[in-house]
Design an enzyme around this catalytic site. Structure first.
Site, PDB file in Angstrom:
ATOM      1  N   HIS A  22     -40.462 -11.132 -23.412  1.00 51.70           N
ATOM      2  CA  HIS A  22     -42.038 -11.046 -23.680  1.00 51.70           C
ATOM      3  C   HIS A  22     -42.362 -11.710 -25.096  1.00 51.70           C
ATOM      4  O   HIS A  22     -42.860 -11.009 -25.737  1.00 51.70           O
ATOM      5  CB  HIS A  22     -42.702  -9.933 -23.161  1.00 51.70           C
ATOM      6  CG  HIS A  22     -42.212  -8.607 -23.516  1.00 51.70           C
ATOM      7  ND1 HIS A  22     -41.625  -8.211 -24.852  1.00 51.70           N
ATOM      8  CD2 HIS A  22     -41.883  -7.552 -22.847  1.00 51.70           C
ATOM      9  CE1 HIS A  22     -40.746  -7.131 -24.912  1.00 51.70           C
ATOM     10  NE2 HIS A  22     -41.277  -6.537 -23.799  1.00 51.70           N
ATOM     11  N   HIS A  65     -41.879  -3.934 -14.401  1.00 52.90           N
ATOM     12  CA  HIS A  65     -41.707  -2.430 -14.321  1.00 52.90           C
ATOM     13  C   HIS A  65     -42.733  -1.991 -13.115  1.00 52.90           C
ATOM     14  O   HIS A  65     -43.645  -2.360 -12.515  1.00 52.90           O
ATOM     15  CB  HIS A  65     -42.540  -1.886 -15.474  1.00 52.90           C
ATOM     16  CG  HIS A  65     -42.056  -2.296 -16.796  1.00 52.90           C
ATOM     17  ND1 HIS A  65     -41.379  -1.714 -17.321  1.00 52.90           N
ATOM     18  CD2 HIS A  65     -42.564  -3.556 -17.454  1.00 52.90           C
ATOM     19  CE1 HIS A  65     -41.054  -2.292 -18.683  1.00 52.90           C
ATOM     20  NE2 HIS A  65     -41.715  -3.422 -18.767  1.00 52.90           N
ATOM     21  N   LYS A 102     -30.817  -3.679 -20.953  1.00 49.39           N
ATOM     22  CA  LYS A 102     -31.968  -3.684 -21.774  1.00 49.39           C
ATOM     23  C   LYS A 102     -31.728  -2.780 -23.074  1.00 49.39           C
ATOM     24  O   LYS A 102     -31.543  -1.805 -22.943  1.00 49.39           O
ATOM     25  CB  LYS A 102     -33.109  -3.270 -20.764  1.00 49.39           C
ATOM     26  CG  LYS A 102     -34.498  -3.281 -21.576  1.00 49.39           C
ATOM     27  CD  LYS A 102     -35.198  -4.665 -21.850  1.00 49.39           C
ATOM     28  CE  LYS A 102     -36.173  -4.873 -22.481  1.00 49.39           C
ATOM     29  NZ  LYS A 102     -37.595  -4.500 -21.918  1.00 49.39           N
ATOM     30  N   HIS A 135     -35.951  -6.013 -26.097  1.00 50.45           N
ATOM     31  CA  HIS A 135     -37.413  -5.845 -26.640  1.00 50.45           C
ATOM     32  C   HIS A 135     -37.247  -6.168 -28.078  1.00 50.45           C
ATOM     33  O   HIS A 135     -36.864  -4.933 -28.641  1.00 50.45           O
ATOM     34  CB  HIS A 135     -37.784  -4.442 -26.204  1.00 50.45           C
ATOM     35  CG  HIS A 135     -39.292  -4.410 -26.599  1.00 50.45           C
ATOM     36  ND1 HIS A 135     -40.410  -4.087 -25.721  1.00 50.45           N
ATOM     37  CD2 HIS A 135     -39.896  -4.322 -27.784  1.00 50.45           C
ATOM     38  CE1 HIS A 135     -41.430  -3.848 -26.259  1.00 50.45           C
ATOM     39  NE2 HIS A 135     -41.215  -4.141 -27.628  1.00 50.45           N
ATOM     40  N   ASP A 158     -43.798  -9.017 -17.050  1.00 52.63           N
ATOM     41  CA  ASP A 158     -43.925  -7.799 -17.661  1.00 52.63           C
ATOM     42  C   ASP A 158     -45.186  -6.889 -16.992  1.00 52.63           C
ATOM     43  O   ASP A 158     -45.597  -6.127 -17.643  1.00 52.63           O
ATOM     44  CB  ASP A 158     -44.194  -7.982 -19.373  1.00 52.63           C
ATOM     45  CG  ASP A 158     -44.027  -6.594 -19.994  1.00 52.63           C
ATOM     46  OD1 ASP A 158     -43.303  -5.707 -19.281  1.00 52.63           O
ATOM     47  OD2 ASP A 158     -44.390  -6.379 -21.302  1.00 52.63           O
ATOM     48  N   HIS A 199     -38.906 -10.347 -15.178  1.00 57.66           N
ATOM     49  CA  HIS A 199     -39.177  -9.278 -16.037  1.00 57.66           C
ATOM     50  C   HIS A 199     -40.312  -8.350 -15.662  1.00 57.66           C
ATOM     51  O   HIS A 199     -41.514  -8.942 -15.612  1.00 57.66           O
ATOM     52  CB  HIS A 199     -39.391  -9.498 -17.686  1.00 57.66           C
ATOM     53  CG  HIS A 199     -39.753  -8.144 -18.425  1.00 57.66           C
ATOM     54  ND1 HIS A 199     -38.959  -8.057 -19.634  1.00 57.66           N
ATOM     55  CD2 HIS A 199     -40.714  -7.125 -18.499  1.00 57.66           C
ATOM     56  CE1 HIS A 199     -39.487  -6.862 -20.348  1.00 57.66           C
ATOM     57  NE2 HIS A 199     -40.284  -6.480 -19.538  1.00 57.66           N
TER      58      HIS A 199
HETATM   59  C1  NCD Z   1     -44.157  -1.802 -20.677  1.00 59.87           C
HETATM   60  C2  NCD Z   1     -44.225  -0.374 -20.105  1.00 59.87           C
HETATM   61  O1  NCD Z   1     -45.368   0.192 -19.573  1.00 59.87           O
HETATM   62  O2  NCD Z   1     -43.394   0.102 -19.425  1.00 59.87           O
HETATM   63  N1  NCD Z   1     -45.406  -1.784 -21.493  1.00 59.87           N
HETATM   64  C3  NCD Z   1     -45.756  -2.914 -22.205  1.00 59.87           C
HETATM   65  O3  NCD Z   1     -46.697  -2.879 -23.082  1.00 59.87           O
HETATM   66  N2  NCD Z   1     -45.013  -4.195 -22.028  1.00 59.87           N
HETATM   67  C4  NCD Z   1     -43.039  -1.497 -21.380  1.00 59.87           C
HETATM   68  C5  NCD Z   1     -42.576  -2.764 -22.100  1.00 59.87           C
HETATM   69  O4  NCD Z   1     -42.199  -3.772 -21.507  1.00 59.87           O
HETATM   70  O5  NCD Z   1     -42.406  -2.697 -23.374  1.00 59.87           O
HETATM   71 ZN    ZN Z   2     -41.605  -4.839 -20.110  1.00 57.96          ZN
END
Ligand code: NCD
Ligand code: ZN
Length: 343
Positions: free
Chosen positions: A173, A15, A98, A135, A246, A13
């Site tokens: 998460h 970004h 997702k 989520h 995450d 997981h």
């Molecule tokens: C994530 C993001 O910034 O894209 N932020 C976070 O606090 N985890 C989005 C997410 O995973 O919820």
């Molecule tokens: Zn995330």
């Protein structure tokens, strides 16, 4: 133990973002992870196979020369997602979709309101063998932010898992004892990712002595009883828990702000910090399962065959990381000492 060699891990997981940011985020993750599940919350979001494949190519092109890092792509579910979108995505080797409740987090404005409207889509995912990544937070204003995960379990998660017994669901998460217990009490079709920040920190690390915007992520850090329940969950060696950083970069200015955004950019230290946690828990023998086996097994993908070594040696996370365009990002654990280092 002074060093540990494990099968090369994967990050289930994260970004990467897009554009110039990929030149930073992709090599940072590929330094120690072989594959990663790439979140689809771009602007606009990745809602179909075509967008997913174009995004995948941009990620592949951002790898360092010779890197064999493999991005695993996901679809962003909206109220417009169709069964055909799922069929097309599966054919294009998209591995998961997702579910973001509308307004739950960064770039989730387009997400789902009224989860039951998606039942035909879940049906198709179950049929196609595509995983559902969740989520797990409600977003209603009247629900306290610290209770949003627990309320989501009671109102939605329990029902989804019961109504789709053959659908593989990853509770992403997780942050509470309730979520860890829910996963353990569910079938082997249900698993959860756990981040380094939720194992290392609790809400005191967010709020005591001043607000610490770089520890702010969603779901928000909880009290230490929950942190300890997550630590116990990973130390147990249960196959239902695996690594998902995450890692979620935001510009320094966007986090150090009167309305700072959620996300910790942990790619440069996550594996080392997980190792530190397992060491503290006297559970280093469980690290490889959590980091390298449980996720691949759950996704039905082959385990990696290469290895990497971590040594017990202190280093300090840099204060900032500079993007190709000169913009600064403050990485997770900036300026703090980490006890383990990639060899
Ligand atoms: C994530 C993001 O910034 O894209 N932020 C976070 O606090 N985890 C989005 C997410 O995973 O919820
Ligand atoms: Zn995330």
């Amino acid at each position: 133990m002074q060093q540990i060699t494990i099968t090369t891990p994967d990050d289930w997981h994260l970004h990467f973002r897009d554009g110039e940011m990929l030149g930073e985020t992709v090599p940072a993750t590929a330094r120690c992870f072989s594959r990663a599940i790439v979140m689809p919350n771009l602007v606009p979001p990745i809602v179909n196979a075509k967008l997913a494949m174009e995004y995948k190519n941009r990620i592949l092109n951002a790898r360092n020369e010779g890197s064999r890092f493999e991005p695993l792509m996901t679809l962003y579910l909206t109220n417009q997602t169709s069964q055909q979108d799922i069929i097309d995505a599966k054919q294009a080797s998209v591995v998961a979709a997702k579910l973001y409740p509308a307004g739950a987090t960064t770039n989730s404005a387009e997400a789902v309101s009224g989860i039951e409207a998606l039942y035909p889509v879940f049906e198709e995912m179950q049929k196609q063998g595509m995983l559902l990544l969740v989520h797990g937070e409600v977003t209603e204003n009247h629900v306290d932010i610290f209770d949003r995960e627990k309320v989501f379990i009671d109102q939605y998660m329990a029902k989804i898992v019961k109504d789709f017994p053959a659908l593989k669901v990853v509770f992403e998460h997780i942050t509470t004892r309730d979520a860890a217990e829910f996963v353990l009490s569910s079938s082997h079709k249900v698993a959860a990712t756990i981040t380094p920040q939720h194992l290392l920190l609790n809400r005191n690390d967010l709020l005591v002595g001043g607000i610490r915007p770089h520890n702010y992520c969603l779901p928000v850090l909880k009290r230490s009883t929950h942190q300890n329940a997550l630590r116990k969950a990973v130390a147990s060696g249960s196959k239902q828990f695996f690594l998902g950083t995450d890692s979620a970069p935001h510009a320094k200015m966007a986090k150090e702000n009167a309305c700072g955004c959620a996300g910790c950019y942990s790619a440069w230290s996550a594996l080392e910090l997980y190792t530190q946690v397992f060491d503290e828990l006297d559970a280093l023998d469980k690290l490889e399962g959590f980091a390298s086996f449980h996720g691949a097994d759950f996704y039905g993908l082959p385990r990696n065959t290469s290895k990497l070594t971590l040594v017990k040696q202190q280093w300090t996370v840099p204060e900032t990381v500079t993007l190709p365009n000169g913009e600064a990002i403050v990485p997770f654990f900036a300026g703090q000492a980490v006890n383990w280092k990639l060899a």
